[in-house]
Design a protein around this motif. Sequence first.
Motif, short mmCIF file in Angstrom:
data_model
loop_
_atom_site.label_atom_id
_atom_site.label_comp_id
_atom_site.label_asym_id
_atom_site.label_seq_id
_atom_site.Cartn_x
_atom_site.Cartn_y
_atom_site.Cartn_z
N UNK A 5 -10.68 -13.95 25.10
CA UNK A 5 -10.26 -14.08 26.47
C UNK A 5 -9.21 -12.64 26.55
N UNK A 6 -8.95 -12.49 27.75
CA UNK A 6 -8.21 -11.26 27.95
C UNK A 6 -7.11 -11.91 29.02
N UNK A 7 -5.68 -11.81 28.84
CA UNK A 7 -4.60 -12.00 29.59
C UNK A 7 -4.12 -10.59 30.14
N UNK A 8 -4.51 -10.15 31.14
CA UNK A 8 -4.06 -8.80 31.87
C UNK A 8 -3.23 -9.24 33.19
N UNK A 9 -2.27 -9.88 33.12
CA UNK A 9 -1.43 -10.09 34.56
C UNK A 9 -1.30 -8.94 35.20
N UNK A 10 -1.38 -8.91 36.63
CA UNK A 10 -1.13 -7.83 37.37
C UNK A 10 0.56 -7.84 37.75
N UNK A 11 0.91 -9.29 37.69
CA UNK A 11 2.44 -9.50 37.87
C UNK A 11 2.79 -10.43 36.66
N UNK A 12 3.76 -9.85 35.94
CA UNK A 12 4.58 -10.63 35.03
C UNK A 12 5.87 -10.27 35.03
N UNK A 13 6.64 -10.48 35.79
CA UNK A 13 8.04 -9.83 36.06
C UNK A 13 9.17 -10.47 35.34
N UNK A 27 -0.51 -3.13 31.80
CA UNK A 27 -1.02 -1.72 32.08
C UNK A 27 0.69 -1.28 33.05
N UNK A 28 1.46 -2.26 33.20
CA UNK A 28 2.71 -1.86 34.03
C UNK A 28 3.92 -2.31 32.64
N UNK A 29 4.96 -1.92 32.95
CA UNK A 29 6.12 -2.29 31.99
C UNK A 29 6.15 -3.57 31.64
N UNK A 30 6.23 -4.01 30.34
CA UNK A 30 6.75 -5.22 30.01
C UNK A 30 8.06 -5.14 29.50
N UNK A 31 8.84 -6.25 30.47
CA UNK A 31 10.22 -6.52 30.10
C UNK A 31 10.37 -7.91 29.85
N UNK A 32 10.83 -8.48 28.71
CA UNK A 32 10.88 -9.73 28.50
C UNK A 32 12.31 -10.02 28.27
N UNK A 33 12.57 -11.43 28.52
CA UNK A 33 14.04 -11.72 28.30
C UNK A 33 14.29 -12.97 27.43
N UNK A 34 15.69 -13.40 27.41
CA UNK A 34 16.09 -14.13 26.38
C UNK A 34 15.29 -15.54 26.08
N UNK A 35 15.06 -15.56 24.59
CA UNK A 35 14.29 -16.73 24.18
C UNK A 35 12.84 -16.54 24.26
N UNK A 36 12.31 -15.28 24.79
CA UNK A 36 10.86 -15.01 24.79
C UNK A 36 10.35 -15.11 23.39
N UNK A 37 9.28 -15.72 23.23
CA UNK A 37 8.57 -15.62 21.89
C UNK A 37 7.19 -15.24 21.78
N UNK A 92 3.45 -14.78 19.77
CA UNK A 92 3.01 -14.95 18.36
C UNK A 92 1.52 -14.58 18.46
N UNK A 93 1.42 -13.19 17.96
CA UNK A 93 0.35 -12.55 17.92
C UNK A 93 -0.75 -12.59 16.84
N UNK A 94 -1.89 -13.01 16.96
CA UNK A 94 -2.87 -13.17 16.14
C UNK A 94 -4.24 -12.20 16.29
N UNK A 95 -4.11 -11.71 17.67
CA UNK A 95 -5.08 -10.69 18.09
C UNK A 95 -4.66 -9.39 18.45
N UNK A 96 -4.80 -9.14 19.62
CA UNK A 96 -4.39 -7.79 20.26
C UNK A 96 -3.24 -7.85 21.23
N UNK A 97 -2.20 -7.11 21.10
CA UNK A 97 -1.23 -6.92 22.14
C UNK A 97 -1.25 -5.43 22.63
N UNK A 98 -1.71 -5.03 23.83
CA UNK A 98 -1.69 -3.83 24.09
C UNK A 98 -0.80 -3.40 25.57
N UNK A 99 0.32 -2.73 25.02
CA UNK A 99 1.08 -2.31 26.28
C UNK A 99 1.07 -0.94 26.36
N UNK A 100 0.49 -0.46 27.63
CA UNK A 100 0.14 0.94 27.97
C UNK A 100 1.44 1.80 28.70
N UNK A 101 2.41 0.92 29.04
CA UNK A 101 3.73 1.45 29.65
C UNK A 101 4.85 1.18 28.52
#
Length: 164
Positions: free
Chosen positions: A51-59, A76-86, A88-97
């Motif tokens: 499966x692919x998780x490619x949210x258009x909005x994850x703000x 494909x847009x900025x990934x900005x995470x906040x306090x306590x975000x966790x 756990x990657x076993x696959x592929x994480x790809x941030x183009x911005x």
Amino acid sequence: NKTLAAVYVDNGSSSTYNLNSGDSLSIATGTFTGTVSAFPAGAKIAVQTGAVFQPSVFTFPDIHGTLYVYGTFKMTSQLRTNTSFTLRNYGVVWVTSTTLMSGSSQLWTNYYGGLMKLDGDVSMTNDNSVMNLGTINFGAKFTMTGTSSVTNKNVITVADNLLI
């Protein structure tokens, strides 16, 4: 009144999810291209194998939950995470911005066999940390400030400057 935690299963849609603490969302098949309007601490998203998780909005600022990636997570847009975000990657994480680990107390773990491709500039602040057992490719600048940390037990490449 007690509210029961919701369990959502998505098979590749453009739906909108407003998760509460305790809720879980499984991207079971297909490609999710919708909106995650709330992802508080205690909420979980799991991206299943294939499966692919490619949210258009994850703000920002409401990205505090735990994300399990067995398939692919692509931003494909900025990934900005906040306090306590966790993460756990076993696959592929790809941030183009750009990637900004804001807030504090974040732990991103890239497990054996996992691949993280962070194509834009990456900034880690405060006491956030990355544990790498797989492969991480920083495609641009990588900046660490505060008491942030990286523990590497496999392969990390940085294409541009590393600033600590």
